[in-house]
Scaffold this active site. Structure first.
Site, PDB file in Angstrom:
ATOM      1  N   GLU A 126      -9.622  -1.479   5.522  1.00  0.00           N
ATOM      2  CA  GLU A 126     -10.203  -1.149   6.827  1.00  0.00           C
ATOM      3  C   GLU A 126     -11.472  -1.968   7.067  1.00  0.00           C
ATOM      4  O   GLU A 126     -12.029  -2.551   6.126  1.00  0.00           O
ATOM      5  CB  GLU A 126     -10.549   0.346   6.853  1.00  0.00           C
ATOM      6  CG  GLU A 126      -9.349   1.269   6.674  1.00  0.00           C
ATOM      7  CD  GLU A 126      -8.431   1.330   7.905  1.00  0.00           C
ATOM      8  OE1 GLU A 126      -8.503   0.431   8.778  1.00  0.00           O
ATOM      9  OE2 GLU A 126      -7.637   2.285   7.983  1.00  0.00           O
ATOM     10  N   ASN A 145      -7.202  -2.294  14.593  1.00  0.00           N
ATOM     11  CA  ASN A 145      -8.635  -2.476  14.285  1.00  0.00           C
ATOM     12  C   ASN A 145      -8.875  -3.689  13.369  1.00  0.00           C
ATOM     13  O   ASN A 145      -9.956  -3.846  12.811  1.00  0.00           O
ATOM     14  CB  ASN A 145      -9.213  -1.208  13.636  1.00  0.00           C
ATOM     15  CG  ASN A 145      -8.578  -0.899  12.284  1.00  0.00           C
ATOM     16  OD1 ASN A 145      -7.648  -1.586  11.853  1.00  0.00           O
ATOM     17  ND2 ASN A 145      -9.085   0.119  11.607  1.00  0.00           N
ATOM     18  N   ASP A 194       0.824  -1.210   0.000  1.00  0.00           N
ATOM     19  CA  ASP A 194       0.000   0.000   0.000  1.00  0.00           C
ATOM     20  C   ASP A 194       0.863   1.266   0.000  1.00  0.00           C
ATOM     21  O   ASP A 194       2.083   1.202   0.146  1.00  0.00           O
ATOM     22  CB  ASP A 194      -0.957   0.010   1.207  1.00  0.00           C
ATOM     23  CG  ASP A 194      -0.269  -0.387   2.513  1.00  0.00           C
ATOM     24  OD1 ASP A 194       0.973  -0.341   2.588  1.00  0.00           O
ATOM     25  OD2 ASP A 194      -0.988  -0.748   3.463  1.00  0.00           O
ATOM     26  N   HIS A 207      -7.266  -4.342  10.491  1.00  0.00           N
ATOM     27  CA  HIS A 207      -7.038  -4.159   9.050  1.00  0.00           C
ATOM     28  C   HIS A 207      -5.804  -4.925   8.582  1.00  0.00           C
ATOM     29  O   HIS A 207      -4.896  -5.211   9.360  1.00  0.00           O
ATOM     30  CB  HIS A 207      -6.983  -2.676   8.661  1.00  0.00           C
ATOM     31  CG  HIS A 207      -5.729  -1.925   8.991  1.00  0.00           C
ATOM     32  ND1 HIS A 207      -5.738  -0.605   9.370  1.00  0.00           N
ATOM     33  CD2 HIS A 207      -4.424  -2.291   8.981  1.00  0.00           C
ATOM     34  CE1 HIS A 207      -4.497  -0.201   9.567  1.00  0.00           C
ATOM     35  NE2 HIS A 207      -3.680  -1.206   9.345  1.00  0.00           N
TER      36      HIS A 207
END
Ligand code: GLP
Length: 243
Positions: free
Chosen positions: A142, A135, A66, A137
């Site tokens: 996400e 979280n 990414d 991801h």
């Protein structure tokens, strides 16, 4: 396979060993690299293996997961800079073989389609290294991301912006969007190596490995892959019920 080691150093050593074995076994192979604080120790060890044992990166092809949208490759917090600072700048990789998504593409959709084609043309990713967000991801997929998603532009979750603010001078400098390989793209790699350390990852790790497979926890999609190697320190493994 889930392997729990006592601390960050051992996780880093083990990860570097797995990556180095892959490079030695398939010198013309394809490795997917990740960024974040977690893999830095493993990258340091790969650099050491290059220096002391001649680990050869010269015929390797790489793809990174990414990049932040809006950061130029030479921006100090871009993932381009990260990879060159921590790994590529210290080994004999060919720059033209080290693929990192651009955060400045004019036609982003076209760039994402091209990216997928480039991975395919390289023969596919042999080993994809992954971290996990607090979280849940993976890459920048996400919570809420489709488990079959492909490379695309995404909006970062507030929690991710806060988590990653430590790398920037000021929290308001953290980009709000990124371009990321999709979960479907990641799952096509032949082998996945997930690393997580620290108790702040324990909840996400337990949800990913033992919870339901759901877009609410993007890393839970790894349960659908048949060749996943998970490396944890004791803190990150502390909420697993079976290890
Ligand atoms: C970033 C990256 C992810 C990485 C995650 C965890 O948001 N896009 O690929 O896995 O953070 O980072 P860290 O290792 O710093 O906890």
């Amino acid at each position: 396979m889930v392997e729990v080691l006592t601390d960050y150093q051992l996780v880093s050593d083990r990860a570097a060993g797995i990556i180095a074995d892959q490079i030695r076994a398939t010198p013309r192979g394809v490795i997917g690299f990740a960024t974040g604080g977690t893999p830095i120790g493993a990258y340091d060890r790969l650099v050491a293996l290059h220096r002391t044992q001649g680990l050869d990166f010269s015929t390797l092809t790489t793809f990174n997961l990414d990049e932040y949208v809006g950061l130029s490759p030479d921006h100090p917090q871009s993932y381009h800079s990260f990879m060159w600072q921590h790994l590529f700048g210290h080994v004999n990789i060919r720059a033209s073989h080290a693929h990192i998504l651009s955060g400045l593409a004019h036609d982003v959709d076209h760039a994402c389609t091209e990216w997928e084609h480039r991975i395919e043309a390289s023969g596919g990713i042999d080993l994809q290294i992954l971290g996990i967000g607090s979280n849940g991801h993976i890459a920048f997929n996400e919570p809420g991301s489709s488990l079959t998603s492909r490379t695309r532009v995404v909006e970062l979750a507030e929690r991710t912006v806060q988590d990653n603010a430590r790398f920037f001078d000021r929290p308001d400098k953290v980009p709000r969007t990124a371009v990321t390989m999709g979960i479907g793209t990641i799952l096509e790699a032949r082998c996945l190596l997930l690393m997580a350390t620290g108790d702040h990852k324990a909840h996400a790790v337990a949800a990913a490995l033992e919870g339901p497979i759901t877009p609410d926890v993007p890393a839970s999609a790894l349960q659908r892959h048949t060749n996943v190697h998970v490396l944890l320190d004791s803190a990150a493994a502390s909420q697993l019920s079976s290890v």
